[in-house]
Design a protein around this motif. Structure first.
Motif, mmCIF file in Angstrom:
data_model
loop_
_atom_site.group_PDB
_atom_site.id
_atom_site.type_symbol
_atom_site.label_atom_id
_atom_site.label_comp_id
_atom_site.label_asym_id
_atom_site.label_seq_id
_atom_site.Cartn_x
_atom_site.Cartn_y
_atom_site.Cartn_z
ATOM 1 N N UNK A 84 17.019 -29.354 17.716
ATOM 2 C CA UNK A 84 16.255 -28.263 18.344
ATOM 3 C C UNK A 84 15.105 -27.831 17.438
ATOM 4 N N UNK A 85 15.373 -27.734 16.138
ATOM 5 C CA UNK A 85 14.321 -27.364 15.184
ATOM 6 C C UNK A 85 13.179 -28.386 15.216
ATOM 7 N N UNK A 86 13.514 -29.655 15.334
ATOM 8 C CA UNK A 86 12.495 -30.698 15.445
ATOM 9 C C UNK A 86 11.718 -30.566 16.749
ATOM 10 N N UNK A 87 12.423 -30.268 17.853
ATOM 11 C CA UNK A 87 11.765 -30.097 19.158
ATOM 12 C C UNK A 87 10.736 -28.970 19.113
ATOM 13 N N UNK A 88 11.044 -27.922 18.335
ATOM 14 C CA UNK A 88 10.135 -26.771 18.252
ATOM 15 C C UNK A 88 8.772 -27.155 17.672
ATOM 16 N N UNK A 89 8.746 -28.234 16.938
ATOM 17 C CA UNK A 89 7.484 -28.690 16.336
ATOM 18 C C UNK A 89 6.619 -29.483 17.313
ATOM 19 N N UNK A 90 7.225 -29.915 18.440
ATOM 20 C CA UNK A 90 6.491 -30.738 19.400
ATOM 21 C C UNK A 90 5.438 -29.912 20.152
ATOM 22 N N UNK A 91 4.376 -30.552 20.554
ATOM 23 C CA UNK A 91 3.274 -29.873 21.249
ATOM 24 C C UNK A 91 3.724 -29.253 22.569
ATOM 25 N N UNK A 92 4.772 -29.857 23.187
ATOM 26 C CA UNK A 92 5.238 -29.350 24.470
ATOM 27 C C UNK A 92 5.684 -27.894 24.371
ATOM 28 N N UNK A 93 6.082 -27.470 23.156
ATOM 29 C CA UNK A 93 6.601 -26.119 22.992
ATOM 30 C C UNK A 93 5.508 -25.058 22.959
ATOM 31 N N UNK A 94 4.269 -25.469 23.145
ATOM 32 C CA UNK A 94 3.202 -24.483 23.326
ATOM 33 C C UNK A 94 3.357 -23.788 24.672
ATOM 34 N N UNK A 95 4.147 -24.377 25.523
ATOM 35 C CA UNK A 95 4.475 -23.732 26.798
ATOM 36 C C UNK A 95 5.476 -22.612 26.511
ATOM 37 N N UNK A 96 5.140 -21.395 26.872
ATOM 38 C CA UNK A 96 5.885 -20.214 26.453
ATOM 39 C C UNK A 96 7.353 -20.242 26.882
ATOM 40 N N UNK A 97 7.628 -20.576 28.152
ATOM 41 C CA UNK A 97 9.005 -20.545 28.651
ATOM 42 C C UNK A 97 9.896 -21.523 27.890
ATOM 43 N N UNK A 98 9.337 -22.698 27.588
ATOM 44 C CA UNK A 98 10.110 -23.704 26.864
ATOM 45 C C UNK A 98 10.324 -23.275 25.410
ATOM 46 N N UNK A 99 9.298 -22.665 24.815
ATOM 47 C CA UNK A 99 9.407 -22.168 23.448
ATOM 48 C C UNK A 99 10.479 -21.095 23.345
ATOM 49 N N UNK A 100 10.537 -20.212 24.348
ATOM 50 C CA UNK A 100 11.546 -19.151 24.367
ATOM 51 C C UNK A 100 12.959 -19.735 24.512
ATOM 52 N N UNK A 101 13.076 -20.772 25.316
ATOM 53 C CA UNK A 101 14.366 -21.427 25.484
ATOM 54 C C UNK A 101 14.821 -22.049 24.165
ATOM 55 N N UNK A 102 13.899 -22.678 23.437
ATOM 56 C CA UNK A 102 14.243 -23.269 22.148
ATOM 57 C C UNK A 102 14.723 -22.202 21.163
ATOM 58 N N UNK A 103 14.079 -21.041 21.180
ATOM 59 C CA UNK A 103 14.497 -19.935 20.302
ATOM 60 C C UNK A 103 15.905 -19.459 20.665
#
Length: 402
Positions: A84-103
């Motif tokens: 999950x920490x690695x996924x947070x570094x991906x560009x896709x996580x600039x999308x707010x809803x996905x970034x919040x889900x990762x958190x």
């Protein structure tokens, strides 16, 4: 008949490794509503997993089986957290809803890890090394807690020197790049210490021979070399203010008695490589008391003259002294720094000042009192600190030119 094996992280495993994997196409097609539903399910699943794990471990009969299962789930959670920490570094996580889900996922996985560490740490093995990937997460968590509580701690303690020591030591661990040999025991100790400091900053303090923060750190067996040196120097500073060795011995015996009455939890400590704080300080008290007792029993000259001679060499002519183009405050700062950084190594900081200061003079004063110079080193103004630093930088520049 053996019980069927159930993997309680199956849904989280599938979600993280398949559904939310940025390298797979499916994650890009998730709508905002779907991401919100997944986030809510993560929270529910986190609570459910804790219940299921409790039941699962309870039904196991053999200690070896419990240990095996605890380590298995703990390792699996660390692996998922790492993904999950690695996924947070991906560009896709600039999308707010996905970034919040990762958190949300990071928070939930940390909660599950804490659940296992708090309830089943004996099966996990506190002396085992923490995986490097997990240490980074733990250090981030510790930093957030320390950042949050440090202002209350500083407000609750009048003596800035002790809070500086504690915060410097804790932040040094957090920012250290050496993550290869940290054990769960060390991490758990730091979590507990920061929690205790957080509570300390919000509760009233009682008055005693030592500060309330000193008593907490002694109880916590905070055996950092930096803190131990600070504690010894603070005792020397107290007794150096007294007029003669008899009074100093009396004060030292009282402080030793008060110190020995403070309970210290020696089952745990800040640094397992160092001796327990109580052992080091108690031995130091014994040495200091023995030294003063011998000094009093075998006086060579009257006490008043002896005290004066510590500040003044036999030949008091200015020609026999070294003139230092710094003030007494600046000299005190440099000598104190030399002691605490172990450039000068003597029985105590007081001994360093006794041996050096009487042989120095300044352009404004021929005779310097080591008592005065030493006490000024703890209350120096910013201007004196800047001048002392500039002087040392001149020395560095000169050495580099050789």
């Amino acid at each position: 008949m053996t019980m069927p094996q159930t993997y309680f992280l199956e849904w989280l495993d599938s979600l993280i490794l398949t559904t939310l994997n940025p390298r797979k196409d499916f994650v890009y097609s998730l709508t905002s509503e779907e991401l919100l539903i997944i986030s809510e399910k993560v929270l529910n699943e986190t609570s459910n997993i804790q219940i299921q794990l409790n039941k699962h471990f309870f039904l196991l009969l053999k200690e070896t089986e419990i240990r095996l299962q605890v380590k298995k789930y703990h390792s699996a959670l660390i692996i998922l957290l790492d993904h999950v920490v690695e996924y947070q570094k991906e560009a896709i996580n600039k999308r707010q809803e996905l970034s919040e889900l990762m958190c949300t996922l990071v928070s939930s996985l940390e909660e599950l890890l804490s659940f296992i560490e708090n309830r089943y740490i004996n099966y996990l093995g506190v002396d085992e090394r923490v995986p490097v990937t997990y240490i980074m997460i733990l250090k981030k968590e510790l930093k957030q807690k320390l950042d949050k509580m440090k202002l209350n701690l500083v407000k609750a303690v009048e003596n800035k020197n002790i809070t500086d020591v504690v915060l410097i030591v804790l932040y040094a661990f957090i920012y250290s790049n050496d993550n290869s040999s940290i054990t769960y025991k060390e991490i758990l100790y730091r979590k507990e210490l920061i929690n205790e400091l957080e509570i300390f900053g919000e509760t009233p303090k009682r008055v005693s021979a030592f500060s309330a923060l000193d008593e907490l750190l002694i109880y916590m067996n905070f055996n950092s070399i930096k803190y131990i040196n600070y504690f010894k120097n603070s005792i020397i500073e107290k007794i150096d203010l007294l007029s003669n060795d008899g009074e100093r011995l009396k004060k030292l015996l009282f402080l030793c008695k008060e110190f020995n009455q403070i309970y210290s939890n020696e089952k745990n400590c800040f640094n397992p490589k160092n001796e327990n704080l109580k052992t080091v300080i108690s031995d130091w008290f014994v040495q200091e008391i023995t030294y003063l007792e011998k000094k009093i029993v075998q006086p060579v000259i009257p006490l008043e003259i002896s005290e004066k001679s510590l500040d003044t060499p036999k030949d008091n002519n200015k020609e026999n002294k070294i003139t230092c183009l710094l003030s007494a405050d600046q000299i005190g700062l440099i000598l104190r720094a030399c002691d605490e950084s172990r450039i000068l190594n003597a029985k105590s900081m007081s001994a360093i000042f006794k041996m050096i200061v009487p042989h120095l003079s300044t352009p404004n004063k021929i005779d310097l009192s080591y008592h005065s110079v030493r006490s000024k080193s703890y209350n120096a103004e910013d201007k004196d600190k800047e001048i002392a630093i500039e002087s040392l930088e001149k020395i560095i520049k000169k050495i580099r030119s050789y």
